[in-house]
Motif scaffolding. Structure first.
Motif, mmCIF file in Angstrom:
data_model
loop_
_atom_site.group_PDB
_atom_site.id
_atom_site.type_symbol
_atom_site.label_atom_id
_atom_site.label_comp_id
_atom_site.label_asym_id
_atom_site.label_seq_id
_atom_site.Cartn_x
_atom_site.Cartn_y
_atom_site.Cartn_z
ATOM 1 N N PRO A 19 -6.221 1.553 -4.217
ATOM 2 C CA PRO A 19 -4.968 2.314 -4.086
ATOM 3 C C PRO A 19 -3.803 1.510 -3.514
ATOM 4 O O PRO A 19 -2.648 1.829 -3.799
ATOM 5 C CB PRO A 19 -5.355 3.460 -3.146
ATOM 6 N N TYR A 20 -4.079 0.481 -2.710
ATOM 7 C CA TYR A 20 -2.992 -0.284 -2.101
ATOM 8 C C TYR A 20 -2.642 -1.538 -2.899
ATOM 9 O O TYR A 20 -1.889 -2.388 -2.428
ATOM 10 C CB TYR A 20 -3.354 -0.659 -0.671
ATOM 11 N N SER A 77 -7.818 -6.503 -1.040
ATOM 12 C CA SER A 77 -8.608 -5.260 -1.001
ATOM 13 C C SER A 77 -10.087 -5.547 -1.185
ATOM 14 O O SER A 77 -10.939 -5.007 -0.465
ATOM 15 C CB SER A 77 -8.126 -4.289 -2.081
ATOM 16 N N ALA A 78 -10.412 -6.394 -2.159
ATOM 17 C CA ALA A 78 -11.818 -6.711 -2.429
ATOM 18 C C ALA A 78 -12.432 -7.479 -1.263
ATOM 19 O O ALA A 78 -13.555 -7.187 -0.821
ATOM 20 C CB ALA A 78 -11.931 -7.524 -3.718
ATOM 21 N N LYS A 130 -3.412 -0.070 4.883
ATOM 22 C CA LYS A 130 -2.402 -0.769 4.086
ATOM 23 C C LYS A 130 -1.875 -1.992 4.826
ATOM 24 O O LYS A 130 -1.636 -3.052 4.218
ATOM 25 C CB LYS A 130 -1.255 0.185 3.764
ATOM 26 N N GLU A 131 -1.696 -1.875 6.142
ATOM 27 C CA GLU A 131 -1.160 -2.985 6.926
ATOM 28 C C GLU A 131 -2.094 -4.206 6.894
ATOM 29 O O GLU A 131 -1.635 -5.348 6.877
ATOM 30 C CB GLU A 131 -0.925 -2.545 8.374
ATOM 31 N N ASN A 156 6.789 -2.381 -4.425
ATOM 32 C CA ASN A 156 7.920 -1.514 -4.115
ATOM 33 C C ASN A 156 7.442 -0.288 -3.353
ATOM 34 O O ASN A 156 6.452 0.324 -3.703
ATOM 35 C CB ASN A 156 8.624 -1.098 -5.413
ATOM 36 N N LYS A 157 8.161 0.067 -2.314
ATOM 37 C CA LYS A 157 7.683 1.081 -1.377
ATOM 38 C C LYS A 157 8.245 2.475 -1.678
ATOM 39 O O LYS A 157 7.873 3.445 -1.040
ATOM 40 C CB LYS A 157 8.081 0.691 0.043
ATOM 41 N N SER A 158 9.145 2.588 -2.623
ATOM 42 C CA SER A 158 9.906 3.824 -2.710
ATOM 43 C C SER A 158 9.217 4.926 -3.497
ATOM 44 O O SER A 158 9.495 6.090 -3.301
ATOM 45 C CB SER A 158 11.259 3.537 -3.352
#
Length: 475
Positions: A78-79, A191-192, A448-449, A472-474
Motif C-alpha cells: 500500500p505504501y 516494503s519487501a 509509512k515513515e 505524491n501525497k495529495s
C-alpha cells in the motif's frame, strides 16, 4: 504443515522478494538468494497497469487479469503506490482512434464494480463510476480556463496541467483519464525488505551468487558464493525467481524452456518549469517506429521518468533475444550485460535521455528545456514462450518441487504465489487454508515513515535523486 521443510528462492527481484514475503506467513524455512546489495533492483517499474490500457495490442482477458492483479498488488504494497491517474492520448499521426478503447474501458469499469461488490476492500482505485472519464475538445478548452490546483483530488483537477501544456492540435479526441496509478520501485524494495525482516523463519542472503544446483530425489543441493567463500545447502523445494537470468537456473538443472529476454531503459529528467502535480501521460504510438509510444511519469520536485518506445530511446537494436536448443538462457549481447553489471557511460546516457526529451517535447513543447537528472533506470526482463506482446503471466513448474516465477508485470505476483502454494499443499508442506489467502497484515504493520527512510536510502545507494523515493501525497 511440516515447518521443517526448507524453501530456496533464487533471485530477489519483485517476484522473488514478494513470494518470500507471501510464503513467510506459512512458517516454512525460507532462504532468499540475491546477487545484488538490495532487493528489487531489476528493470524499471513505473505503472500499476490496473487494466492494461497502455497496451492496445493485448486481449480483454489479459486486461481483466491485470486489473484484478493490480488491485491485489496495491493492497499488498500500500505504501509503494503513487495515487495519481493516467491520461491516455492518441496522436493525430497514429492510425487508431481513441474511441476504440471505450468498449474495453467500459468492460473494465464493470469488472472493477463487481470486484468491489465481492469485497469492499477492493475499492482502491477510487469509485468505480470514476474508473475513467473522456474529454472532448470542447471539454478540454473549458478546462483551460481553470487554474492549476496544488493538491488535485478530482479527475478534472488532475487534467488541468495536461490541457494547459500539451499540443492540442496534435491529439485526437476524446482525451481519456484512467485510474491506473504509479508503482514506485524504491518503495517496493523498502516494503519487501522491511516486511521480510519481521520473520524469524526467513534468511535473506544479499550479494550472494548461486553457482550450481544439483537435483536429487526429494530436493536440491545449492552451491553458492558469498564474500569469496563457497557454501552448499540442501532444500526441499526450489523457486527460480532469477528474472532475465532464469534460464541459467534451468541450464544448471538440464531443463529446456523457451523464453525471450528484452533489455529496456527509462530516463530520469528534471524540468524546473513544472511545480504542479501531474498525472502520468501516455501518448500512444506504434512500437519500434519513430512515433512509438511516449510515456511521461511524474515524481515530486519536478522529476519525470520518460519512456519512448523507439529504438533510440527505450528499445535497443538486438535488445530482444530468444532461447535456443542449446540453452534455456537467451543470450543478450555483452554490451547490455555490461550496462546491467557495470553501469552506463555518460555519453550514451546523455544522448538517449536527450532523445527521450525531444520525443516528449513534440507533444509537451515546454519540456524541451528538461535536463538529464541521473543515470537511466534500466534492466532486462524475461517473457516466457515466444510472444513478445505477452503481459499477463505468472509461473510454470517442472516436476513436483521446482517452480519458475515468470511474471512479466509486477501485478502478477500474488497469482504466482497462489499457484506455488497450491503445489506446496499437494506436497503436504502447507495447510490448505493458506491457498488464496489475502492476509495483508504484514504490509499494514510497516509504517509509512519507515518506508520513506529506507526508500530514500536505497535511492541514494543506487545513485538516483532522492525525490524518486517519494510519491505524491495529495490523492
Amino acid at each position: 504443515m511440516d515447518k521443517t521443510k526448507k524453501i530456496a528462492i533464487v533471485g530477489g527481484g519483485i517476484a522473488g522478494a514478494s513470494v518470500a514475503l507471501y510464503l513467510a506467513q506459512t512458517g516454512l524455512n525460507i532462504t532468499l538468494f540475491d546477487k545484488e546489495k538490495s532487493l528489487v533492483s531489476g528493470p524499471p517499474m513505473c505503472h500499476l497497469h490496473a487494466g492494461g490500457n497502455l497496451y492496445r495490442e493485448i486481449d480483454d482477458n489479459q486486461c481483466k487479469m491485470l486489473l484484478k492483479q493490480s488491485i491485489e498488488l496495491l493492497r499488498f504494497y500500500p505504501y509503494a503506490i503513487d495515487f495519481r491517474p493516467t491520461v491516455i492520448a492518441t496522436p493525430t499521426v497514429d492510425e487508431s482512434s481513441p474511441d476504440e478503447l471505450l468498449p474495453r474501458l467500459k468492460m473494465l469499469q464493470y469488472e472493477y464494480e463487481k470486484m468491489i461488490e465481492e469485497d469492499p476492500n477492493n475499492k482502491v482505485l477510487g469509485e468505480s463510476a470514476e474508473y475513467f472519464k473522456c474529454y472532448s475538445k470542447e471539454d478540454v478548452l473549458a478546462l483551460r480556463e481553470q487554474e492549476s490546483v496544488k493538491n488535485p483530488h478530482t479527475l478534472d483537477e488532475w487534467m488541468i496541467p495536461v490541457v494547459n501544456n500539451i499540443e492540442l492540435d496534435k491529439i485526437k479526441y476524446p482525451l481519456i483519464i484512467v485510474q491506473e496509478y504509479g508503482l514506485n520501485v524504491f518503495r517496493i524494495s523498502a516494503s519487501a525488505t522491511l516486511g521480510l525482516q519481521k520473520f524469524d523463519n526467513v534468511s535473506v542472503k544479499n550479494e550472494t551468487k548461486v553457482i550450481d544446483i544439483n537435483k536429487y530425489d526429494n530436493g536440491f543441493t545449492i552451491a553458492y558464493k558469498h564474500d569469496n567463500q563457497e557454501f552448499s545447502e540442501d532444500f526441499d523445494y526450489l523457486i527460480n525467481a532469477a528474472g532475465f537470468r532464469s534460464g541459467e537456473i534451468d541450464d544448471m538443472l538440464g531443463i529446456k524452456r523457451d523464453r525471450l529476454v528484452e533489455f529496456k531503459a527509462a530516463y530520469v529528467t528534471k524540468c524546473e518549469k513544472y511545480d504542479t502535480l501531474w498525472p502520468e501521460v501516455i501518448f500512444h504510438g506504434k512500437r519500434g517506429t519513430p512515433q512509438g509510444m511516449a510515456q511521461f511519469t511524474p515524481y515530486p520536485d519536478g522529476y519525470f521518468q520518460l519512456h519512448g518506445m523507439t529504438k533510440d530511446i527505450t528499445l535497443f537494436d538486438d535488445g530482444l533475444v530468444r532461447s535456443n536448443a542449446l540453452s534455456a538462457q537467451p543470450k543478450l549481447d555483452d554490451k547490455f550485460i555490461k550496462k546491467i553489471d557495470q553501469g552506463w557511460c555518460f555519453t550514451v546516457t546523455q544522448s538517449r535521455t536527450q532523445a527521450a526529451i525531444e520525443h516528449m517535447a513534440q507533444y509537451i513543447p515546454a519540456f524541451k528545456d528538461a535536463k538529464v537528472a541521473s543515470k537511466p533506470l534500466y534492466g532486462a526482463q524475461q517473457i516466457p514462450g515466444e510472444d513478445a506482446d505477452l503481459r499477463a503471466s505468472e509461473v510454470s513448474f517442472e516436476g513436483e518441487r521446482y517452480a519458475r516465477c515468470e511474471i512479466v508485470k509486477a501485478s502478477s505476483i500474488l497469482t504466482m504465489a497462489d499457484a506455488i502454494v497450491q503445489k506446496l499443499i499437494g506436497l503436504g508442506f502447507v495447510d490448505s487454508s493458506f491457498y488464496g489467502q489475502r492476509d495483508f497484515s504484514t504490509a499494514e504493520q510497516i509504517k509509512k515513515e519507515e518506508i520513506d527512510i529506507y526508500a530514500e536510502k536505497t535511492c541514494q545507494e543506487r545513485e538516483y535523486p532522492s525525490s524518486l523515493a517519494f510519491v505524491n501525497k495529495s490523492y
